[in-house]
Design a protein around this motif. Structure first.
Motif, PDB file in Angstrom:
ATOM      1  N   UNK A   1       0.786  -1.146  -0.027  1.00  0.00           N
ATOM      2  CA  UNK A   1       0.180   0.081   0.081  1.00  0.00           C
ATOM      3  C   UNK A   1       0.920   1.083  -0.021  1.00  0.00           C
ATOM      4  N   UNK A   2       0.879   1.894  -1.240  1.00  0.00           N
ATOM      5  CA  UNK A   2       1.627   3.175  -1.355  1.00  0.00           C
ATOM      6  C   UNK A   2       0.858   4.526  -0.499  1.00  0.00           C
ATOM      7  N   UNK A   3       1.467   5.464  -0.501  1.00  0.00           N
ATOM      8  CA  UNK A   3       0.818   6.552   0.193  1.00  0.00           C
ATOM      9  C   UNK A   3      -0.545   7.072  -0.654  1.00  0.00           C
ATOM     10  N   UNK A   4      -1.721   7.173   0.057  1.00  0.00           N
ATOM     11  CA  UNK A   4      -2.776   7.575  -0.784  1.00  0.00           C
ATOM     12  C   UNK A   4      -3.248   6.485  -1.756  1.00  0.00           C
ATOM     13  N   UNK A   5      -2.843   5.445  -1.819  1.00  0.00           N
ATOM     14  CA  UNK A   5      -3.362   4.499  -2.527  1.00  0.00           C
ATOM     15  C   UNK A   5      -4.098   3.076  -2.064  1.00  0.00           C
ATOM     16  N   UNK A   6      -4.748   2.457  -2.573  1.00  0.00           N
ATOM     17  CA  UNK A   6      -5.466   1.428  -1.986  1.00  0.00           C
ATOM     18  C   UNK A   6      -4.241   0.229  -1.885  1.00  0.00           C
ATOM     19  N   UNK A   7      -4.582  -0.937  -1.036  1.00  0.00           N
ATOM     20  CA  UNK A   7      -3.671  -1.799  -0.826  1.00  0.00           C
ATOM     21  C   UNK A   7      -3.943  -2.961  -1.911  1.00  0.00           C
ATOM     22  N   UNK A   8      -2.766  -3.293  -2.718  1.00  0.00           N
ATOM     23  CA  UNK A   8      -2.779  -4.001  -3.804  1.00  0.00           C
ATOM     24  C   UNK A   8      -2.244  -5.447  -3.734  1.00  0.00           C
ATOM     25  N   UNK A   9      -2.466  -6.320  -4.238  1.00  0.00           N
ATOM     26  CA  UNK A   9      -1.737  -7.715  -4.195  1.00  0.00           C
ATOM     27  C   UNK A   9      -0.478  -7.555  -5.182  1.00  0.00           C
ATOM     28  N   UNK A  10       0.599  -8.370  -4.684  1.00  0.00           N
ATOM     29  CA  UNK A  10       1.767  -8.218  -5.229  1.00  0.00           C
ATOM     30  C   UNK A  10       2.283  -9.498  -5.950  1.00  0.00           C
ATOM     31  N   UNK A  11       2.406 -10.500  -5.065  1.00  0.00           N
ATOM     32  CA  UNK A  11       2.848 -11.684  -5.119  1.00  0.00           C
ATOM     33  C   UNK A  11       2.017 -12.962  -4.335  1.00  0.00           C
ATOM     34  N   UNK A  12       1.912 -14.184  -4.673  1.00  0.00           N
ATOM     35  CA  UNK A  12       1.268 -15.041  -3.783  1.00  0.00           C
ATOM     36  C   UNK A  12       1.924 -16.543  -4.328  1.00  0.00           C
TER      37      UNK A  12
ATOM     38  N   UNK B   1       1.589 -20.881  -3.515  1.00  0.00           N
ATOM     39  CA  UNK B   1       0.481 -21.850  -2.799  1.00  0.00           C
ATOM     40  C   UNK B   1       1.329 -22.986  -1.910  1.00  0.00           C
ATOM     41  N   UNK B   2       0.592 -23.697  -1.126  1.00  0.00           N
ATOM     42  CA  UNK B   2       1.281 -24.480  -0.494  1.00  0.00           C
ATOM     43  C   UNK B   2       2.423 -25.574  -0.893  1.00  0.00           C
ATOM     44  N   UNK B   3       1.783 -25.783  -2.374  1.00  0.00           N
ATOM     45  CA  UNK B   3       2.661 -26.656  -3.175  1.00  0.00           C
ATOM     46  C   UNK B   3       3.934 -25.640  -3.874  1.00  0.00           C
ATOM     47  N   UNK B   4       3.900 -24.388  -3.682  1.00  0.00           N
ATOM     48  CA  UNK B   4       5.123 -23.708  -4.292  1.00  0.00           C
ATOM     49  C   UNK B   4       4.807 -22.947  -5.545  1.00  0.00           C
ATOM     50  N   UNK B   5       3.543 -23.087  -6.139  1.00  0.00           N
ATOM     51  CA  UNK B   5       3.361 -22.471  -7.342  1.00  0.00           C
ATOM     52  C   UNK B   5       3.163 -20.805  -7.013  1.00  0.00           C
ATOM     53  N   UNK B   6       3.726 -20.148  -7.748  1.00  0.00           N
ATOM     54  CA  UNK B   6       3.986 -18.672  -7.659  1.00  0.00           C
ATOM     55  C   UNK B   6       3.067 -17.985  -8.895  1.00  0.00           C
ATOM     56  N   UNK B   7       2.482 -16.679  -8.268  1.00  0.00           N
ATOM     57  CA  UNK B   7       1.971 -15.764  -9.256  1.00  0.00           C
ATOM     58  C   UNK B   7       2.401 -14.495  -8.824  1.00  0.00           C
ATOM     59  N   UNK B   8       2.300 -13.553  -9.804  1.00  0.00           N
ATOM     60  CA  UNK B   8       2.995 -12.084  -9.838  1.00  0.00           C
ATOM     61  C   UNK B   8       2.030 -11.168 -10.347  1.00  0.00           C
ATOM     62  N   UNK B   9       2.033 -10.057  -9.702  1.00  0.00           N
ATOM     63  CA  UNK B   9       1.290  -8.784 -10.339  1.00  0.00           C
ATOM     64  C   UNK B   9       2.454  -8.510 -11.514  1.00  0.00           C
ATOM     65  N   UNK B  10       1.675  -7.845 -12.741  1.00  0.00           N
ATOM     66  CA  UNK B  10       2.365  -7.637 -13.939  1.00  0.00           C
ATOM     67  C   UNK B  10       3.715  -6.562 -13.737  1.00  0.00           C
ATOM     68  N   UNK B  11       3.483  -5.818 -12.772  1.00  0.00           N
ATOM     69  CA  UNK B  11       4.639  -4.811 -13.084  1.00  0.00           C
ATOM     70  C   UNK B  11       5.769  -5.345 -11.931  1.00  0.00           C
ATOM     71  N   UNK B  12       5.698  -6.436 -11.343  1.00  0.00           N
ATOM     72  CA  UNK B  12       6.853  -6.956 -10.589  1.00  0.00           C
ATOM     73  C   UNK B  12       7.533  -8.109 -11.163  1.00  0.00           C
ATOM     74  N   UNK B  13       6.818  -8.670 -12.057  1.00  0.00           N
ATOM     75  CA  UNK B  13       7.302  -9.961 -12.985  1.00  0.00           C
ATOM     76  C   UNK B  13       8.588  -9.845 -13.423  1.00  0.00           C
ATOM     77  N   UNK B  14       9.641 -10.716 -13.012  1.00  0.00           N
ATOM     78  CA  UNK B  14      10.717 -10.551 -13.447  1.00  0.00           C
ATOM     79  C   UNK B  14      11.828  -9.904 -12.769  1.00  0.00           C
ATOM     80  N   UNK B  15      11.217  -9.186 -11.608  1.00  0.00           N
ATOM     81  CA  UNK B  15      11.916  -8.380 -10.678  1.00  0.00           C
ATOM     82  C   UNK B  15      11.794  -8.912  -9.153  1.00  0.00           C
TER      83      UNK B  15
END
Length: 116
Positions: free
Chosen positions: A38-49, A51-65
């Motif tokens: 959550x940035x200043x004056x912004x809503x709280x956004x999902x970044x990455x997740x 799963x218990x099995x290790x599957x990962x997902x990323x918000x587009x702006x952070x993929x690769x970083x």
């Protein structure tokens, strides 16, 4: 009930790296773990997740970083953040969602500041 404690935030220059940690009070084997921000004056956004099995997902702006990982033996989740940009600056929150009950738990957040 799960208590989550984030750490690793701080001040970093653009292009720099930080690794956030999220320590849980109990085993996280059956929890989906995620990071939000959550940035200043912004809503709280999902970044990455992850799963218990290790599957990962990323918000587009952070993929690769950013890389999310989990170390179940230590009840800890990490967020490795590379090539940081000023608009990555935010309070970063760790969450745990139980697969069994659907309940979600939040940490108190850790501040990340990206500035020269």
């Amino acid at each position: 009930q799960v208590q989550l404690v984030e750490s690793g935030g701080g001040l970093v220059q653009p292009g720099g790296s930080l690794r956030l940690s999220c320590a849980a009070s109990r085993t996280i084997n059956v929890y989906t773990m995620a990071w939000y921000r959550q940035g200043p004056g912004k809503q709280r956004d999902w970044v990455a997740g992850i799963s218990p099995g290790g599957t990962t997902n990323y918000e587009d702006s952070v993929k690769g970083r950013f890389t999310i990982s989990r170390e179940n033996a230590k009840n800890t989740v990490y967020l490795q953040m590379n090539s940081l940009k000023p608009n990555d600056a935010a309070v970063y929150y760790c969450t745990a969602r139980s697969l069994r009950t659907g309940n979600s738990y939040w940490g108190q957040g850790t501040q990340v500041t990206v500035s020269s």
